[in-house]
Design an enzyme around this catalytic site. Structure first.
Site, PDB file in Angstrom:
ATOM      1  N   ARG A  23      31.347  -2.318  20.043  1.00 21.21           N
ATOM      2  CA  ARG A  23      30.157  -1.912  19.282  1.00 21.21           C
ATOM      3  C   ARG A  23      30.100  -2.606  17.924  1.00 21.21           C
ATOM      4  O   ARG A  23      29.048  -3.107  17.527  1.00 21.21           O
ATOM      5  CB  ARG A  23      30.110  -0.395  19.083  1.00 21.21           C
ATOM      6  N   ASN A  41      28.588   4.071  22.489  1.00 16.72           N
ATOM      7  CA  ASN A  41      29.504   4.378  23.578  1.00 16.72           C
ATOM      8  C   ASN A  41      28.947   5.552  24.371  1.00 16.72           C
ATOM      9  O   ASN A  41      28.348   6.463  23.806  1.00 16.72           O
ATOM     10  CB  ASN A  41      30.880   4.788  23.038  1.00 16.72           C
TER      11      ASN A  41
END
Length: 94
Positions: A23, A41
């Protein structure tokens, strides 16, 4: 009316993509390419993202997301075009 020069993709990334900086690296790459949207996520171990920009910007982002950062191991990437009027102002990590 939708801007024909702006493309929006919803993306699901499978593989070893959590706990490896995916990320954070995605946010950095998005800022480099000038795309907007978000990345997060999911409980099932995938990473989901919404990427918005010019077709060229989105293509470059998608190409990078197929590989991800060095510690990641992407096994599958699903993407679908989104037809919506929502415009993102920046790229965020959730």
């Amino acid at each position: 009316m939708q801007d024909p020069n702006i493309e929006t993709l919803f993306i699901i990334v499978h593989g070893k993509v959590q706990g490896v900086g995916y990320r954070h690296a995605t946010v950095r790459r998005a800022h480099m390419l000038g795309v907007t949207g978000w990345v997060q996520n999911m409980e099932n171990g995938t990473v989901q993202a919404m990427v918005q920009g010019s077709p060229d910007q989105v293509d470059h982002m998608l190409e990078w997301m197929r590989r991800g950062p060095p510690a990641a191991s992407v096994t599958e990437l699903e993407s679908r075009r989104e037809d919506g009027g929502r415009r993102f102002k920046h790229f965020a990590q959730h």
